[in-house]
Design a protein around this motif. Structure first.
Motif, PDB file in Angstrom:
ATOM      1  N   ALA A  10       0.842  -1.200   0.000  1.00  0.00           N
ATOM      2  CA  ALA A  10       0.000   0.000   0.000  1.00  0.00           C
ATOM      3  C   ALA A  10       0.877   1.249   0.000  1.00  0.00           C
ATOM      4  O   ALA A  10       0.560   2.250  -0.643  1.00  0.00           O
ATOM      5  N   LYS A  11       1.985   1.159   0.727  1.00  0.00           N
ATOM      6  CA  LYS A  11       2.882   2.315   0.782  1.00  0.00           C
ATOM      7  C   LYS A  11       3.436   2.612  -0.610  1.00  0.00           C
ATOM      8  O   LYS A  11       3.661   3.761  -0.982  1.00  0.00           O
ATOM      9  N   LEU A  12       3.653   1.546  -1.383  1.00  0.00           N
ATOM     10  CA  LEU A  12       4.157   1.728  -2.728  1.00  0.00           C
ATOM     11  C   LEU A  12       3.045   2.000  -3.718  1.00  0.00           C
ATOM     12  O   LEU A  12       3.294   2.110  -4.922  1.00  0.00           O
ATOM     13  N   LEU A  38      -5.095   1.189   3.717  1.00  0.00           N
ATOM     14  CA  LEU A  38      -5.130   1.797   2.393  1.00  0.00           C
ATOM     15  C   LEU A  38      -5.355   3.300   2.497  1.00  0.00           C
ATOM     16  O   LEU A  38      -4.738   4.092   1.799  1.00  0.00           O
ATOM     17  N   GLN A  39      -6.259   3.644   3.410  1.00  0.00           N
ATOM     18  CA  GLN A  39      -6.593   5.053   3.535  1.00  0.00           C
ATOM     19  C   GLN A  39      -5.393   5.838   4.042  1.00  0.00           C
ATOM     20  O   GLN A  39      -5.121   6.950   3.596  1.00  0.00           O
ATOM     21  N   LEU A  75     -10.376   2.084  -2.489  1.00  0.00           N
ATOM     22  CA  LEU A  75     -10.913   1.986  -1.130  1.00  0.00           C
ATOM     23  C   LEU A  75     -12.290   1.357  -1.125  1.00  0.00           C
ATOM     24  O   LEU A  75     -12.610   0.492  -0.322  1.00  0.00           O
ATOM     25  N   GLN A  76     -13.071   1.845  -2.042  1.00  0.00           N
ATOM     26  CA  GLN A  76     -14.475   1.462  -2.097  1.00  0.00           C
ATOM     27  C   GLN A  76     -14.631  -0.048  -2.155  1.00  0.00           C
ATOM     28  O   GLN A  76     -15.487  -0.628  -1.483  1.00  0.00           O
ATOM     29  N   ASN A  82     -19.977   3.650   8.560  1.00  0.00           N
ATOM     30  CA  ASN A  82     -19.098   4.690   9.093  1.00  0.00           C
ATOM     31  C   ASN A  82     -17.942   4.973   8.168  1.00  0.00           C
ATOM     32  O   ASN A  82     -17.650   6.112   7.826  1.00  0.00           O
ATOM     33  N   LEU A  83     -17.269   3.883   7.783  1.00  0.00           N
ATOM     34  CA  LEU A  83     -16.091   4.046   6.932  1.00  0.00           C
ATOM     35  C   LEU A  83     -16.475   4.623   5.574  1.00  0.00           C
ATOM     36  O   LEU A  83     -15.811   5.514   5.055  1.00  0.00           O
ATOM     37  N   ALA A  84     -17.546   4.096   5.030  1.00  0.00           N
ATOM     38  CA  ALA A  84     -17.942   4.552   3.696  1.00  0.00           C
ATOM     39  C   ALA A  84     -18.283   6.036   3.717  1.00  0.00           C
ATOM     40  O   ALA A  84     -17.896   6.796   2.820  1.00  0.00           O
TER      41      ALA A  84
END
Lengths: 490, 503
Positions: A375-377, A411-412, A421-422, A436-438
């Motif tokens: 994810a960092k990359l 990811l966020q 993300l979705q 909540n997250l969405a």
């Protein structure tokens, strides 16, 4: 002869346990000199039984006596055992005291004493009542002698030490006395005094004797162990622990030394040596892992340093290394490996799969770490692949051993685009968390679909204001709201 | 250095001809002065550093004067080391009997953080004398104490040593009205739970986030809304702080915004003032208002930082897990949370804290969990923590359940015969019989975990458990409450009672 005398004087004038002296040394010294003069002048006053002034050897035998000559013979024929004790095992190889210092009649001064005369001390002479009768002008208040050595009982000695006063422990020569002193110190609750007594015992007792006595004195034992740790007397500490059969602590204590080794090669060697130590069964595998990990890190570090310097490798150019991987925990090493060496085959030392296999890293941990690295990359396809499993029919399914809300969080944190993300927000099992997250991350489709599934018309309507006017999402909401097929709850 | 800051700052020292201040470390003294004065704690390691400095000077032919001031007292082991190193004659030694530092109107601290490790881990009684002397000092200033209560071995030893000291000294405490009536001496290990639970009152959160040292804290730029950081003294002098320090965090924001509004209203009064009133206002009130404004903005900034940090760390979820552990529910879920916390490498200290809380409330981890969590911890935070685990086990903070403490065959047979709910009660009873030092038994007996129907009212709490959002009352507070005569409401009482009264 004079040099020997000087040595003797040195002995008498120095405090064996100077540590307790808070006072100015000069004072003591001058007092001592006075005492010495006074004693020497005694010769003229004291009424001896013996005409000859006796010389006395260190062990208390008068020079020229039978016992003294036996000792002399014994010592010259047998070899002295190499023990690290001091005067208690008084070897008779000490020469007889020269006239000046001790050539007064000790036997008369020690009249009435039941015990064997211990090392003659000057002020002992003064506390004997016999002397006082003969030389009344020598009487001085006890306090003036500042405790150089006198008759304080073990209990009082401990008390005085607790108040910080000067106390020589030299008088406690018999083992019994020493132990009484130690027990009094322990009963007095002051660790400073307990340690002080232990320092004295350590110096005047053979270690086996000391260890044996401490085995049944837990509090004192703790103090000695702590003291040895603080002063860095590692060897003695290990011997003590071995004596007590605390084998695991022996192992741990030796292992602890690795923290002081800076050089990685030396540390690696040291750790290798630790593997044979008497750890508990489960700890042995941890030590093994520590060694293997460091060994691995040294190899990776060497390789990667070359790669980075050569400048050929893209990943090292784009994301230069901020720190070396040496001495890092396993999970950090895995992260590093997933970051820089993700695509390598299992055969290489630096590949993530190799690490996973070597250290038996559980799936959960592996996925979590690899996910964070990819994810960092911003390598979203890799993320996808990690979370996709194929079942026997060939159908793929998204599965995460760590919970999709965690996936989303990671990811966020790395600023994944909303489309990516979705996809994962959608997979969060708990509905409330999903909503909540969405909502938080503006994954509109997911919100809409969820409200649709919940058949919650009111919330869906309320959500309309959160989407852009004229957007596809707005249209979707509208079409859903006007859908007659749906049986809304509210 | 921090306690020293509360007594004298650098300018005062300079007035007394101190040239420079250095920390005693394992390196040569960079100073060129002829006199070096070392103000140190009595540690062997420090003695070696000092000896190195003196010996280095000797080697280079330099002669200076050295004075060592031991605080609070000198230890014999230190003198031994100085003697060993051959520098005993080159230094003069003194003691500074500094036992008590007043941190606030009602807090006095000994500032001896090393006490915990030295006594509880190493079993060393070296500081008991200091405790006794501190008691003696307090007694002579504010006593005589009428009654003494205590729990724990160290409390007993300190008490006995203190009584010895009192007997020997010829102080007369007669004819003076004591300001301290009763004293409670408690060993820390009688109640580790209080120290392990997350703090949720304002002062606690400030400590968690910024670290309060000796009553003062460093607020960085994000709090001061400028590019400077400042050091703030947090005590009863700070009018804002004194009102919110013991409040549950949920009420703090409300309070601060109310205050802000009031402040704004005060400022706004300026609009309708004439010259005379304005003059009065400026001379009398403005300074106070400005002060209040400054403090308010600081604390609001601090609150925001705290909020930000806590939301990032899943604070809410962690609190939930802690509460579950305290009550004894959802143990498996809590263990999974801890496992994940470790896997994510969130924070080595926090992970350990949660593990210790689990161990204490459950009287040890089950062996499978202990092994697995330990392995994961070593993998996440470093293999050298093998030593950490050993230390924690030794001290009793993180232990494994031994075979005799798990359910016996009989218990499991009994539980099969009855329904689930009843089985829970029966196994609880059996378990509490089997286990030795028992958090559950104590908390039940002393009602440390309040029974609440519905939501716990944090705004108007009826008891002291609000300090942990209603989940737990600190043991020490409960004991003091039980022993003291019942006078005021719980709210007022806890102004005088803190989770760790005599540090």
């Amino acid at each position: 002869m004079s040099r020997a005398r000087a040595d003797e004087e040195e002995y008498w004038h120095s405090s064996k346990f100077r540590a307790f002296t808070f006072d100015d040394e000069d004072d003591e010294l001058s007092q001592l000199k006075e005492s010495k003069r006074a004693v020497n002048s005694l010769r003229d006053i004291v009424d001896d039984d013996d005409d000859d002034l006796e010389k006395v050897s260190w062990s208390g035998e008068p020079v020229g006596s039978i016992s003294w000559s036996i000792k002399e013979t014994a010592s010259s024929s047998s070899s002295l055992e190499g023990r690290d004790t001091s005067l208690q095992k008084g070897s008779s190889s000490y020469s007889a005291l020269p006239k000046q210092v001790s050539s007064y009649s000790l036997s008369s001064l020690f009249k009435g004493r039941n015990r064997l005369p211990s090392l003659p001390s000057l002020s002992d002479a003064f506390s004997d009542t016999g002397v006082k009768n003969y030389a009344p002008e020598l009487r001085r208040p006890k306090a003036e002698y500042k405790d150089y050595s006198n008759d304080w009982s073990p209990r009082d000695t401990v008390r005085r030490m607790q108040r910080g006063k000067v106390c020589s422990l030299e008088r406690f020569r018999s083992l019994q006395d020493k132990l009484v002193l130690l027990d009094e110190a322990v009963a007095g609750h002051d660790g400073n005094v307990i340690t002080a007594v232990l320092i004295f015992l350590k110096r005047t007792l053979r270690r086996e004797v000391l260890f044996r006595e401490l085995e049944v004195r837990q509090v004192a034992l703790c103090h000695l162990i702590h003291f040895l740790k603080e002063t860095g007397e590692q060897k003695l500490l290990l011997d003590l622990l071995r004596f007590l059969d605390r084998t695991e602590e022996v192992a741990l204590s030796q292992y602890r030394e690795h923290l002081n080794i800076q050089d990685v090669e030396k540390k690696r060697e040291f750790l290798k040596g630790c593997i044979g130590l008497p750890f508990s069964a489960e700890d042995i595998s941890h030590i093994q892992d520590h060694y293997t990990l460091l060994e691995r890190q040294i190899i990776i570090e060497a390789n990667d340093r070359h790669l980075a310097m050569a400048g050929q490798s893209e990943i090292f150019r784009k994301y230069p290394r901020k720190a070396s991987i040496l001495n890092m925990p396993l999970v950090t090493t895995l992260f590093y490996s997933c970051f820089y060496h993700y695509t390598e085959a299992e055969g290489t030392f630096s590949s993530p799969t190799n690490l996973k296999k070597t250290f038996k890293i559980p799936d959960k941990q592996y996925v979590l770490t690899a996910l964070a690295a990819r994810a960092k990359l911003r390598a979203w396809e890799d993320v996808d692949a990690l979370l996709t499993t194929k079942n026997w029919l060939g159908y793929t399914k998204k599965k995460a051993p760590i919970g999709f809300h965690r996936v989303v969080e990671i990811l966020q944190r790395n600023n994944a685009p909303v489309q990516v993300l979705q996809e994962y927000v959608r997979l969060v099992e708990d509905v409330e968390t999903r909503l909540n997250l969405a909502t938080k991350y503006k994954c509109h489709d997911v919100v809409i679909d969820t409200y649709r599934d919940l058949k919650d018309r009111i919330q869906l309507m309320a959500y309309k204001c959160k989407v852009e006017r004229g957007s596809a999402e707005e249209e979707k909401i509208n079409s859903l709201l006007s859908n007659m097929q749906i049986r809304w709850k509210n | 250095m921090s306690p020293l800051d509360r007594i004298a700052n650098v300018s005062v020292l300079k007035q007394h001809e101190v040239d420079k201040l250095y920390r005693v470390e394992n390196r040569p003294a960079p100073s060129t002065s002829d006199q070096l004065c070392f103000l140190v704690r009595p540690r062997v390691r420090t003695m070696r550093y000092i000896a190195d400095i003196v010996n280095a000077d000797k080697m280079s032919g330099r002669s200076r004067k050295y004075k060592i001031i031991f605080s609070p007292q000198k230890f014999y082991a230190c003198e031994m080391v100085l003697e060993e190193e051959g520098v005993f004659g080159d230094v003069t030694c003194d003691e500074w009997s500094f036992y008590l530092l007043p941190l606030d109107e009602d807090i006095i601290s000994m500032e001896l953080p090393e006490f915990f490790r030295d006594y509880f881990l190493e079993g060393d009684h070296r500081w008991i004398n200091s405790v006794a002397r501190a008691l003696q000092l307090l007694n002579s200033l504010y006593g005589p104490f009428s009654r003494a209560y205590g729990i724990g071995r160290c409390a007993k030893m300190s008490y006995e040593l203190w009584r010895d000291l009192e007997e020997e000294s010829e102080s007369d405490g007669q004819g003076r009205k004591p300001e301290i009536g009763n004293i409670f001496l408690m060993d820390r290990d009688t109640d580790y739970v209080t120290a392990l639970c997350s703090q949720v009152v304002y002062e606690g959160l400030v400590d968690d986030t910024f670290r309060i040292k000796c009553g003062s804290v460093d607020f960085g730029p994000e709090v001061t809304s400028s590019d400077k950081s400042i050091k703030v003294l947090l005590n009863a002098q700070d009018k804002i702080f004194s009102q919110i320090r013991n409040e549950h965090f949920s009420s703090v924001f409300g309070f601060l915004s109310q205050k802000s509004r009031n402040l704004q209203a005060q400022y706004d009064r300026r609009q309708g003032m004439d010259i005379k009133q304005m003059k009065n206002f400026v001379s009398q009130e403005l300074k106070g208002l400005k002060q209040e404004h400054r403090l308010l903005s600081l604390h609001i900034g601090a609150c925001e930082s705290i909020m930000k940090k806590k939301t990032k760390q899943d604070f809410q979820e962690m609190i939930k897990v802690e509460h579950a552990l305290l009550e004894g529910f959802d143990i498996r879920e809590s263990t999974s949370f801890i496992e994940e916390h470790i896997d994510r490498q969130v924070s080595p200290i926090e992970s350990l804290r949660l593990m210790c809380l689990l161990s204490i409330t459950e009287n040890g981890l089950i062996p499978k969990d202990y092994r697995s969590l330990k392995t994961q911890y070593l993998q996440s935070y470093g293999p050298e923590h093998l030593l950490t685990f050993h230390n924690l086990k030794h001290i009793g903070l993180l232990t494994e359940q031994t075979a005799g403490e798990t359910l016996t065959a009989m218990e499991s047979r009994v539980s099969k015969l009855v329904t689930d709910r009843a089985a829970g009660k029966i196994t609880d009873a059996f378990n509490s019989l089997a286990k030795k030092s028992n958090f559950r038994a104590i908390s039940k007996k002393l009602s440390l975990i309040p029974r609440v129907d519905g939501e716990y009212n944090l705004k108007m709490p009826r008891d002291m458990a609000y300090v942990f959002s209603g989940a737990y009352t600190p043991l020490s507070c409960k004991i003091i409450e039980q022993v003291s005569p019942p006078t005021r409401s719980p709210r007022a009482e806890h102004r005088f009672v803190r989770p760790a009264p005599l540090r």
